[in-house]
Design a protein around this motif. Structure first.
Motif, PDB file in Angstrom:
ATOM      1  N   TYR A 182       0.859  -1.189   0.000  1.00  0.00           N
ATOM      2  CA  TYR A 182       0.000   0.000   0.000  1.00  0.00           C
ATOM      3  C   TYR A 182       0.895   1.238   0.000  1.00  0.00           C
ATOM      4  O   TYR A 182       1.744   1.401   0.885  1.00  0.00           O
ATOM      5  N   ASP A 184       0.996   5.526  -0.474  1.00  0.00           N
ATOM      6  CA  ASP A 184       0.358   6.841  -0.575  1.00  0.00           C
ATOM      7  C   ASP A 184       1.443   7.871  -0.836  1.00  0.00           C
ATOM      8  O   ASP A 184       2.414   7.968  -0.071  1.00  0.00           O
ATOM      9  N   GLY A 186       2.028  11.834  -1.066  1.00  0.00           N
ATOM     10  CA  GLY A 186       1.375  13.082  -0.689  1.00  0.00           C
ATOM     11  C   GLY A 186       1.983  14.288  -1.381  1.00  0.00           C
ATOM     12  O   GLY A 186       3.208  14.471  -1.385  1.00  0.00           O
ATOM     13  N   PHE A 251      -3.423  13.204  -1.866  1.00  0.00           N
ATOM     14  CA  PHE A 251      -2.779  11.891  -1.809  1.00  0.00           C
ATOM     15  C   PHE A 251      -3.109  11.103  -3.065  1.00  0.00           C
ATOM     16  O   PHE A 251      -4.278  10.938  -3.423  1.00  0.00           O
ATOM     17  N   SER A 253      -2.863   7.445  -4.214  1.00  0.00           N
ATOM     18  CA  SER A 253      -2.715   6.167  -3.510  1.00  0.00           C
ATOM     19  C   SER A 253      -2.881   5.002  -4.466  1.00  0.00           C
ATOM     20  O   SER A 253      -3.679   5.059  -5.404  1.00  0.00           O
ATOM     21  N   ASP A 524      -4.262  -1.212   5.356  1.00  0.00           N
ATOM     22  CA  ASP A 524      -4.165   0.052   4.624  1.00  0.00           C
ATOM     23  C   ASP A 524      -4.698   1.204   5.452  1.00  0.00           C
ATOM     24  O   ASP A 524      -4.124   2.303   5.467  1.00  0.00           O
ATOM     25  N   PHE A 528      -2.623   4.556   6.866  1.00  0.00           N
ATOM     26  CA  PHE A 528      -3.077   5.916   6.563  1.00  0.00           C
ATOM     27  C   PHE A 528      -3.388   6.678   7.850  1.00  0.00           C
ATOM     28  O   PHE A 528      -3.046   7.858   7.993  1.00  0.00           O
TER      29      PHE A 528
END
Length: 600
Positions: A182, A184, A186, A251, A253, A524, A528
């Protein structure tokens, strides 16, 4: 198209393997899924064991020419059993229905004898008495419940390692993910001018829906679906602890099996570095879709729109969120749909400027949720990706403070209202204490439930405190009332001043507040959530103190919060989303109280 077929099969397989149930516990979902067949004397495992049937479908798709095409032909295109339903709006429907109802009730009343009318009055009085009477101790004792001894006194921690990779901040969460990475990425929105913020949801969609320099959006969608578990973008904004400023990000993702982690990073590289933003027709379609979605959600999500609009006056983060997802965003989309036709070059220039500012390695954040084996595979891929991202010294932009608070009547074609009232309670003497989460939960499920839902006829009522910004808001959902609901909100302070709580009632609210803190999360969501805590400045010590406050909450804490609710009562802003008729009736009783704004 074989690529579309393969992408569909991969998407379905990934979804089945990941079994991502969001905040709903997996075990409960598996039970409910098995009941679908079990209730009808079929195999309860039929919908759980997917490997064999999925492989059969794969084999058929590869061995039988036109396998899916034949099904489309027989089940859809050549299927004569179909119905077409047209829904046409009727502006006079509500008036006719009200007139019909009044005529019907008048006819019923005229046919009733005096004894019948008296019985109706008695029944109405009995209903009101039962609504206002608390449940008996015997009835409450019949409901099974936990005790405080069943609760864990210590917070669950999520592993977090903070470091840097090529001048970019890196957050790593070492969690078991069942072989799924996972990621992300930013992009710091605080580098943008404030007037660019409403473009962000569309810019995020553009990254995955407008294609790249090498692929059109169809080919890109096929590639994402066939090699990953999905890639998307979403904005985030929140107050920071102990600050009036915000942390605001876009984000991007994505997720993929460890074996496809390289493909995932290649997708990130292509959509972020080589996105094509100059397809006017495609962007126009996206804007029109977004506008339609916002208009459609006004009624089912009216309480969210009211709450966003209300809070936007009191903090930077709420104002940012309203610009990117509230009623202001809807107004922006309407203007943008016209600008695309009249000044496409200007719109395109703005999108390119946003891309130039946000794509900056020095301000980028990477949030990774994998186990050690996954990190060993992903680390060199992430490093290679970050090397390709340009770097620049982009200053943080100062954004304007919130607009002057004003009470508004926001009109939509609806037979129900969404009523909100709120204020920042940190401007007075109140300081956040964990017991506030117990109190607001009790007010939602007790006082407001009885006053606004049971007696007032609304579908629901909420009391929420944003502990970072200090905004306390009351919101009703699908509410036939307006002034009566505001009066119930205003009476909450007096209710708290004279409150008398049984130990059982207090315990239930404490357990509920702890349940909110310990909500079910999959890997996930854990990764986050941990990242968000890092960005807002919330430490494990802060969270443990909040838990201790919740567990130690007393009746005195309830009374101590009453002055903060008096601040909302005396100085709160009112926002109402509802019918023009409701606003006209309020104007007769309180002239000039609500500024009318037509939304739809």
């Amino acid at each position: 198209d074989p690529k579309t077929r393969d992408a569909a099969l991969n998407t379905i397989e990934f979804r089945l393997r990941e079994n991502n149930t969001g905040s709903f516990p997996r075990g409960l979902l598996l039970m409910l899924r098995s009941l679908t067949t079990w209730l009808y004397d079929s195999n309860p495992l039929a919908l759980l064991a997917f490997e064999e049937p999925l492989q059969k479908i794969r084999n058929k798709a590869l061995s039988e020419p036109f396998f899916f095409e034949k099904m489309i032909e027989s089940r859809l295109l050549s299927n004569p059993h179909r119905t077409t339903v047209l829904l046409k709006p009727d502006a006079s429907l509500q008036d006719r229905e009200e007139a019909d109802e009044k005529a019907r009730l008048k006819k019923v009343q005229e046919a009733m004898k005096q004894a019948d009318l008296e019985r109706v009055r008695e029944n109405a009085g009995e209903l009101k008495r039962s609504q206002q009477s608390p449940d008996s101790p015997e009835a409450l004792a019949a409901i099974p419940m936990l005790s405080l001894n069943d609760l864990n006194g210590t917070n669950r921690m999520i592993p977090l390692t903070v470091s840097e990779e090529h001048e970019s901040r890196l957050l790593l969460h070492d969690l078991f993910t069942n072989g799924i990475a996972y990621v992300d990425l930013g992009l710091d929105l605080h580098r943008l001018p404030f007037e660019y913020l409403p473009y962000i949801p569309l810019f995020g969609r553009a990254l995955t829906e407008m294609g790249t320099e090498k692929e059109d959006f169809v080919a890109l969608t096929q590639r994402i679906s066939s090699t990953t578990g999905g890639v998307g973008a979403h904005p985030f904004s929140s107050n920071k602890k102990g600050s009036t400023g915000s942390t605001s990000w876009l984000f991007v993702s994505g997720k993929a099996m460890y074996s496809q982690a390289g493909e995932l990073m290649n997708v990130f590289r292509d959509i972020l570095l080589t996105v094509k933003l100059d397809n006017q027709e495609r962007f126009r379609q996206m804007v029109m879709e977004e506008k339609a979605r916002m208009e459609q959600k006004m009624i089912p999500a009216g309480h969210q729109m009211v709450n966003l609009r209300l809070k936007s006056h009191f903090s930077e983060s709420h104002q940012v969120s309203e610009q990117m997802g509230g009623i202001s965003y809807l107004f922006f989309l309407r203007d943008l749909s016209k600008a695309i036709e009249s000044d496409w070059s200007g719109v395109l220039a703005t999108l390119r400027e946003i891309h130039r500012i946000l794509l900056n390695r020095k301000t980028m954040l990477s949030n990774i949720t994998v186990d050690q084996r996954g990190w060993a595979l992903l680390e060199p891929l992430l490093s290679d990706f970050l090397k390709t991202v340009p770097e620049a010294s982009t200053p943080i932009t100062d954004w304007p403070s919130g607009k002057t608070p004003v009470s508004e009547g926001l009109t939509i074609p609806s037979q129900v209202n969404y009523v909100g009232k709120g204020a920042s309670i940190y401007h007075g003497t109140y300081e956040f204490h964990g017991s506030a989460l117990v109190i607001t939960r009790y007010l939602r499920n007790g006082w407001l439930w009885d006053q606004v839902r049971v007696q007032g006829g609304a579908y629901g009522a909420l009391c929420m405190l944003d502990r970072l910004s200090g905004v306390l808001s009351f919101i009703s959902y699908r509410d036939p009332n307006l002034l009566k609901t505001v009066d119930a909100f205003d009476a909450t302070a007096k209710f708290l001043q004279g409150i008398s709580l049984s130990r059982e009632e207090l315990t239930k609210s404490i357990i509920g507040a702890i349940g909110d803190m310990d909500s079910y999360m999959l890997p996930d969501a854990k990764g986050f959530t941990s990242m968000v805590r890092h960005l807002i400045g919330q430490t494990e010590e802060n969270r443990q103190q909040m838990r201790d406050d919740i567990l130690a909450a007393t009746e005195n804490d309830f009374r101590a919060m009453a002055p903060a609710l008096e601040e909302v009562r005396d100085n709160g802003v009112v926002k109402v989303l509802g019918s023009p008729t409701a606003m006209e009736e309020v104007e007769k009783e309180r002239p000039g109280w609500l500024k009318t704004v037509k939304v739809i």
